[in-house]
Design an enzyme around this catalytic site. Structure first.
Site, PDB file in Angstrom:
ATOM      1  N   GLU A   1      -9.481   7.954   2.674  1.00 42.34           N
ATOM      2  CA  GLU A   1     -10.446   7.162   3.423  1.00 42.34           C
ATOM      3  C   GLU A   1      -9.728   5.915   3.901  1.00 42.34           C
ATOM      4  O   GLU A   1      -8.750   5.485   3.298  1.00 42.34           O
ATOM      5  CB  GLU A   1     -11.610   6.760   2.512  1.00 42.34           C
ATOM      6  CG  GLU A   1     -11.357   5.511   1.657  1.00 42.34           C
ATOM      7  CD  GLU A   1     -10.265   5.655   0.598  1.00 42.34           C
ATOM      8  OE1 GLU A   1      -9.891   6.795   0.279  1.00 42.34           O
ATOM      9  OE2 GLU A   1      -9.784   4.608   0.095  1.00 42.34           O
TER      10      GLU A   1
ATOM     11  N   LYS B   1       0.803  -1.230   0.000  1.00 42.64           N
ATOM     12  CA  LYS B   1       0.000   0.000   0.000  1.00 42.64           C
ATOM     13  C   LYS B   1       0.836   1.280   0.000  1.00 42.64           C
ATOM     14  O   LYS B   1       0.406   2.306  -0.491  1.00 42.64           O
ATOM     15  CB  LYS B   1      -0.933   0.017   1.210  1.00 42.64           C
ATOM     16  CG  LYS B   1      -2.158  -0.848   1.027  1.00 42.64           C
ATOM     17  CD  LYS B   1      -3.194  -0.532   2.081  1.00 42.64           C
ATOM     18  CE  LYS B   1      -4.515  -1.201   1.777  1.00 42.64           C
ATOM     19  NZ  LYS B   1      -4.459  -2.682   1.951  1.00 42.64           N
TER      20      LYS B   1
ATOM     21  N   SER C   1       1.380  -9.911  -0.494  1.00 42.58           N
ATOM     22  CA  SER C   1       1.101  -8.472  -0.471  1.00 42.58           C
ATOM     23  C   SER C   1       1.444  -7.794   0.849  1.00 42.58           C
ATOM     24  O   SER C   1       1.703  -6.595   0.882  1.00 42.58           O
ATOM     25  CB  SER C   1      -0.361  -8.230  -0.831  1.00 42.58           C
ATOM     26  OG  SER C   1      -1.218  -8.990   0.002  1.00 42.58           O
TER      27      SER C   1
HETATM   28  C1  LIG Z   1      -5.166  -3.637   1.447  1.00 41.05           C
HETATM   29  C2  LIG Z   1      -4.523  -4.928   1.259  1.00 41.05           C
HETATM   30  C3  LIG Z   1      -4.939  -5.817   0.253  1.00 41.05           C
HETATM   31  C4  LIG Z   1      -6.108  -5.571  -0.635  1.00 41.05           C
HETATM   32  O1  LIG Z   1      -6.023  -4.447  -1.451  1.00 41.05           O
HETATM   33  P1  LIG Z   1      -5.730  -4.568  -3.010  1.00 41.05           P
HETATM   34  O2  LIG Z   1      -6.032  -3.210  -3.530  1.00 41.05           O
HETATM   35  O3  LIG Z   1      -6.681  -5.604  -3.553  1.00 41.05           O
HETATM   36  O4  LIG Z   1      -4.335  -4.973  -3.162  1.00 41.05           O
HETATM   37  C5  LIG Z   1      -4.241  -7.007   0.099  1.00 41.05           C
HETATM   38  N1  LIG Z   1      -3.203  -7.328   0.899  1.00 41.05           N
HETATM   39  C6  LIG Z   1      -2.787  -6.503   1.880  1.00 41.05           C
HETATM   40  C7  LIG Z   1      -1.640  -6.933   2.730  1.00 41.05           C
HETATM   41  C8  LIG Z   1      -3.421  -5.278   2.088  1.00 41.05           C
HETATM   42  O5  LIG Z   1      -3.004  -4.474   3.066  1.00 41.05           O
END
Ligand SMILES: *Cc1c(COP(=O)(O)O)cnc(C)c1O
Length: 402
Positions: A107, A85, A373
């Site tokens: 937000e 992010k 992620s």
């Molecule tokens: C916010 C988040 C997501 C989901 O958001 P995407 O926009 O779909 O990437 C996925 N994994 C993590 C670790 C997040 O913080």
């Protein structure tokens, strides 16, 4: 992208007239920034020195042995603040500064995007206000404290459902009123054009790096690339550079929650319908009268009623296969990676791993690239609560004995 702002029939900008000038200004800023070498250098500098890029592409040897295929993890969990992010938050904050804005707003639901924006704002000395549903403020106290320590003002929203949906509406209202001084940092590849393109521009570094790294390690492209899909930014980030390579399977995993039949999930491509929501046309979980349904996910980042418009296009074109994973399997995946590799994955990312574990025979001897992620420390309380439930506890003890 076909007609400007559209991915096939999806996307567009369905907003009140009052917002159009701000979107035009942003579109302009993106167009010139992309072509400006000094902006690209600045972005590279911060991604490298501050975020910690390139993130490794790690060969998960132990997990691979158990799964029967080669699993590579793109380690976005190692980014500063613990997830992908920060790429979008920092990219947009840099763009805001370039546009001479002195203030950024955003937000946030669970607070992860809010923390990323507050971090970027602190770094670039921008004023920062984060809109957050009043119920979310209660539930996410540590993230609220984190944002405040970083110098942001957290504004609780008491209207409507007191959650993310209403926080977005409040942030948009602020933006319209203060557009000369303020940039709105939307959190994923969603919302009215140019946001889906803007966010993709910042996150696609994930896929560009991964492509080079896998080529160096395996001497070829992967058989499959897999990611979880909330709004869709980490997935688009890793998919985008592979879209044209038809031999690379692309798989997006949504939140199956307690099962599709239970209605407690956030699997937009299982039971959603095309609709217009928060400025864009995409798949939306709605009832027959177009009312937005309540969604549920064990992973806060996947808990949203709609999805980025480009994903809807990739779904209908068949280029990406969208599927889902249910909570129990997600917890198992979380424990599996922790145990095998010493890596606690975010519950969001654990959805992608859960799908691979359940379908491991389909991937036998293949090379699979998973976008990890984010890190899973934030999810420990949730996981511990779940493993005190009987069935999972037994599995967990067995694996401790090995
Ligand atoms: C916010 C988040 C997501 C989901 O958001 P995407 O926009 O779909 O990437 C996925 N994994 C993590 C670790 C997040 O913080």
């Amino acid at each position: 992208m076909g007609k400007k702002g559209y991915y096939g029939k999806f996307g567009g900008r369905f907003v009140p007239e009052t917002l159009m000038p701000a979107l035009y200004e942003l579109e302009d800023a993106l167009r010139t920034a992309r072509r400006d070498i000094s902006f690209r250098k600045e972005l590279d500098y911060y991604f490298k020195e501050y975020v910690g890029r390139p993130t490794p592409l790690y060969y998960a040897r132990n997990a691979s042995k158990k799964l029967g295929f080669k699993l590579y993890l793109k380690r976005e969990d190692l980014c500063h603040t613990g997830a992908h992010k920060i790429l979008n938050a920092l990219g947009q904050a840099l763009l805001a500064r370039r546009m001479n804005k002195i203030r950024v707003i955003a937000e946030t639901g669970a607070g992860q995007h809010g923390v990323a924006v507050a971090t970027a704002a602190s770094l670039l000395a921008l004023q920062c206000v984060i809109y957050m549903g009043a119920d979310d403020v209660e539930r996410q106290k540590t993230n609220v404290m984190r944002m405040e320590i970083l110098g942001a003002k957290v504004q609780p929203v008491t209207k409507g459902t007191r959650t993310l949906k209403d926080a977005i509406n409040e942030a948009l209202r602020d933006w319209v009123t203060n557009v000369t001084t303020t940039h709105y940092i939307l959190g994923t590849v969603f919302g009215p054009y140019p946001y889906p393109e803007l966010v993709k521009y910042f996150v696609s570094i994930i896929g560009r790096e991964a492509k080079k790294q896998i080529l160096r390690k395996e001497g070829k492209m992967p058989d499959a690339v897999i990611a979880c899909v909330g709004g869709g930014s980490n997935a688009i980030g890793i998919f985008f550079p592979f879209l044209k390579m038809k031999n690379v399977k692309l798989i997006g995993v949504e939140a199956g929650g307690e099962g599709i039949a239970s209605g407690r999930h956030a699997a937009r491509f299982q039971t959603g319908k095309v609709g217009i929501f928060q400025g864009t046309k995409s798949y939306v979980l709605q009832n027959e009268w177009g009312q937005i349904l309540d969604t549920y996910s064990i992973a806060p980042g996947l808990d949203y009623a709609s999805v980025g418009p480009e994903h809807s296009f990739l779904f209908e074109s068949g280029r990406v296969h969208y599927t889902y994973a249910e909570d129990d399997k997600v917890i198992e995946a979380y424990l599996f990676l922790s145990r095998e590799e010493g890596i606690l994955p975010a519950l969001e990312s654990s959805h992608a791993l859960a799908f691979l574990m359940k379908n491991k025979r389909d991937f036998e001897d293949q090379v699979v690239l998973l976008n990890l992620s984010g890190r899973g420390d934030k999810d420990l309380p949730t996981v511990l609560r779940r493993i005190s439930e009987d069935g999972i506890k037994r599995d967990f003890r067995d694996s401790q004995k090995k």
